[in-house]
Write an enzyme that holds these catalytic residues in place. Structure first.
Site, mmCIF file in Angstrom:
data_model
loop_
_atom_site.group_PDB
_atom_site.id
_atom_site.type_symbol
_atom_site.label_atom_id
_atom_site.label_comp_id
_atom_site.label_asym_id
_atom_site.label_seq_id
_atom_site.Cartn_x
_atom_site.Cartn_y
_atom_site.Cartn_z
ATOM 1 N N ARG A 18 20.980 3.479 -47.858
ATOM 2 C CA ARG A 18 21.734 2.251 -48.030
ATOM 3 C C ARG A 18 21.161 1.386 -49.149
ATOM 4 N NH1 ARG A 18 23.690 -1.190 -49.516
ATOM 5 N NH2 ARG A 18 25.021 -2.837 -48.714
ATOM 6 N N TYR A 19 19.838 1.465 -49.320
ATOM 7 C CA TYR A 19 19.136 0.627 -50.301
ATOM 8 C C TYR A 19 18.617 1.520 -51.432
ATOM 9 C CZ TYR A 19 19.189 -2.661 -46.395
ATOM 10 O OH TYR A 19 19.580 -3.470 -45.364
ATOM 11 N N ARG A 73 14.786 3.417 -50.787
ATOM 12 C CA ARG A 73 14.250 3.842 -49.488
ATOM 13 C C ARG A 73 15.350 4.417 -48.610
ATOM 14 N NH1 ARG A 73 14.974 -1.395 -50.286
ATOM 15 N NH2 ARG A 73 15.365 -2.895 -48.613
ATOM 16 N N CYS A 84 15.089 8.637 -26.771
ATOM 17 C CA CYS A 84 14.113 7.559 -26.658
ATOM 18 C C CYS A 84 13.440 7.657 -25.292
ATOM 19 C CB CYS A 84 14.784 6.188 -26.769
ATOM 20 S SG CYS A 84 15.311 5.779 -28.432
ATOM 21 N N CYS A 138 17.674 1.002 -24.580
ATOM 22 C CA CYS A 138 17.988 -0.431 -24.659
ATOM 23 C C CYS A 138 19.507 -0.563 -24.580
ATOM 24 C CB CYS A 138 17.523 -1.013 -25.985
ATOM 25 S SG CYS A 138 15.806 -0.635 -26.397
ATOM 26 N N CYS A 198 21.599 -1.053 -27.834
ATOM 27 C CA CYS A 198 21.211 -0.154 -28.939
ATOM 28 C C CYS A 198 22.271 -0.119 -30.030
ATOM 29 C CB CYS A 198 20.977 1.251 -28.406
ATOM 30 S SG CYS A 198 20.573 2.437 -29.714
ATOM 31 N N ARG A 225 22.451 2.000 -32.299
ATOM 32 C CA ARG A 225 22.770 3.389 -32.618
ATOM 33 C C ARG A 225 23.237 4.143 -31.368
ATOM 34 N NH1 ARG A 225 18.032 3.925 -35.903
ATOM 35 N NH2 ARG A 225 18.973 2.569 -37.456
ATOM 36 N N ASP A 266 23.424 -6.856 -33.459
ATOM 37 C CA ASP A 266 24.560 -6.222 -34.135
ATOM 38 C C ASP A 266 25.799 -6.268 -33.237
ATOM 39 O OD1 ASP A 266 23.148 -5.542 -36.457
ATOM 40 O OD2 ASP A 266 22.379 -3.703 -35.529
ATOM 41 N N ASP A 280 22.214 -7.899 -40.028
ATOM 42 C CA ASP A 280 22.613 -6.665 -40.695
ATOM 43 C C ASP A 280 24.132 -6.786 -40.835
ATOM 44 O OD1 ASP A 280 22.437 -4.122 -41.838
ATOM 45 O OD2 ASP A 280 20.829 -3.567 -40.464
ATOM 46 N N LYS A 315 20.808 -5.750 -44.650
ATOM 47 C CA LYS A 315 20.154 -6.901 -44.040
ATOM 48 C C LYS A 315 20.261 -8.131 -44.940
ATOM 49 C CE LYS A 315 16.688 -4.003 -41.774
ATOM 50 N NZ LYS A 315 17.098 -2.691 -42.320
#
Ligand SMILES: *Cc1c(COP(=O)(O)O)cnc(C)c1O
Length: 412
Positions: A137-138, A141, A150, A154, A157, A159, A318, A355, A362
């Site tokens: 995206r950037y 990186r 996981c 959470c 989440c 994702r 998000d 985001d 971000k």
């Protein structure tokens, strides 16, 4: 007005006492697992094998399950699986329906309520993936997704479309393709391993991946995003730390949201990582009923510093489908940031970001400290609300005195 409110809250002696209590390091309770030997309890494989993953288990351990949680858990396996390590489960105050630990990991029927502006991929990651499991995206990186698993899940989440595979995304990263993309893109100097949680891999598998990335000459910087030190501190073994320290510069970003998550065991795990020379950052998500309060957030961030962790980001939650009950407002996020900057160590103050929905990346969100920018000055306010000015000319050059100006002309 806001400043005055925050000041009142933090100067109140009972608030100071409450903050001190939140910052105490306690050992995590053994709770329902008091019959288990230390050897088993401290074995991360034991913790994973004994995770709470079903409704009957949850009902047995938590007779106070609400009808909303009961219904949410029945539907969890078609959305985002239920999984909680015994270690983390014991941090829940089962007598408190609003417990901040409980809100993060116990499913609720509210997760099935959706709004038009909510999305299954709120950060637009899939549309920025040149190969599956790699988000570019950037400019310099990439986000390298290594697993969909996981230690615990959470409920907010970002994702959840792929994590735990409950929604049938069938995430199968192909390391060869991901690594090949990085190797053939010399502009990539920073690789962030995430998922799912990379620290769920065995030491050998993780070492293999890190070795392959380190073999790429233009990869300068490696980092790992993980919530394992919080959910499963037993995983942070001396052997893991010894393996990781071969790959410096390697940074780790943990994810913690509330001071109660920072137990003695978690602190010890974080210290092992820090002693291996790994700089530690924290990413929190602003969550309603968890940390959307200046007093709680400040105690949490200060407690992170005591664990040698630098608060890195606070994320606005998000717009992930079914997260409305956990989202706090941007307004509240800004009020919290105003209560932090200047009021506590700069090291404790993270950057608050949104985001941008749809894949904008971000965006830093700051309370306004610049009141105006006129022809000959910038007007600013400090953390106490006092106003100051800094001189600057119309073109943005620092103002100089008449004398300095004449000296400059003579030099020309
Ligand atoms: C957050 C993120 C990064 C890392 O961003 P930093 O601001 O450098 O920490 C990289 N790629 C993606 C897709 C991200 O979401």
């Amino acid at each position: 007005m806001l400043e005055r409110q925050n000041k009142m809250k933090t100067d109140d002696p009972s608030a100071v006492a409450r903050a001190a209590a939140m910052k105490e390091f306690r050992p995590a309770d053994r709770g329902f697992w008091s019959h288990v030997s230390d050897l088993e309890w401290n074995d991360w494989h034991w913790q994973l094998k004994h995770r709470i993953t079903t409704l009957p288990q949850l009902q047995r351990l938590m007779p106070t399950l609400t009808p909303e949680e009961h219904a949410g858990t029945m539907l969890a396996n078609s959305k985002l699986s239920l999984a909680i390590t015994p270690f983390f489960f014991n941090l829940i105050d089962t007598s408190d329906e609003g417990c901040p630990i409980r809100r993060q990991v116990i499913p609720s029927i509210e997760e099935t309520h959706t709004a038009a502006w909510e999305m299954s991929d709120p950060c637009g990651e899939d549309s920025h993936s040149p190969v599956p499991g790699l988000v570019h995206r950037y400019p310099d990186r990439v986000l390298f997704l290594v697993t969909d698993r996981c230690a615990s899940y959470c409920r907010y989440c970002t994702r959840s479309r792929l994590v735990s595979n409950a929604a049938g995304y069938d995430f199968h990263p192909e390391f060869d393709r991901q690594i090949n993309y990085i190797a053939t893109h010399p502009e990539i100097r920073d690789v962030l391993l995430s998922g799912g949680d990379p620290l769920l891999f065995s030491d050998e598998k993780l070492e293999y991946l890190l070795n392959r990335l380190r073999a790429i000459p233009h990869v300068e910087f490696l980092r790992i995003g993980t919530r394992i030190p919080i959910f499963l501190p037993q995983r942070i073994t001396p052997e893991l730390c010894a393996m990781l320290r071969q790959f410096h510069p390697l940074f780790i970003s943990i994810h913690s949201n509330h001071p109660r998550e920072l137990t003695m065991e978690v602190k010890a795990a974080l210290e092992r990582l820090a002693d291996a020379g790994i700089p530690l950052g924290n990413q929190s998500v602003l969550l309603r009923g968890v940390n959307d309060n200046p007093l709680v957030m400040k105690a949490h961030l200060q407690k992170l510093l005591m664990c040698r962790v630098k608060p890195y980001y606070i994320y606005q939650c998000d717009l992930i489908t079914g997260s409305a009950h956990l989202r706090a407002s941007v307004r509240q996020g800004l009020a919290i940031m105003s209560a932090l900057r200047g009021h506590t160590s700069g090291y404790a103050v993270p950057l608050y970001v949104i985001d941008a929905p749809g894949g904008g990346g971000k965006v830093p969100i700051n309370p306004d400290y610049i009141l105006s920018r006129n022809g000959d000055r910038v007007l600013i306010r400090n953390f106490e609300g006092k106003v100051f000015e800094y001189p600057e000319d119309r073109e943005g050059r620092p103002l100089i005195s008449h004398h300095q100006m004449l000296a400059g002309i003579e030099r020309d």
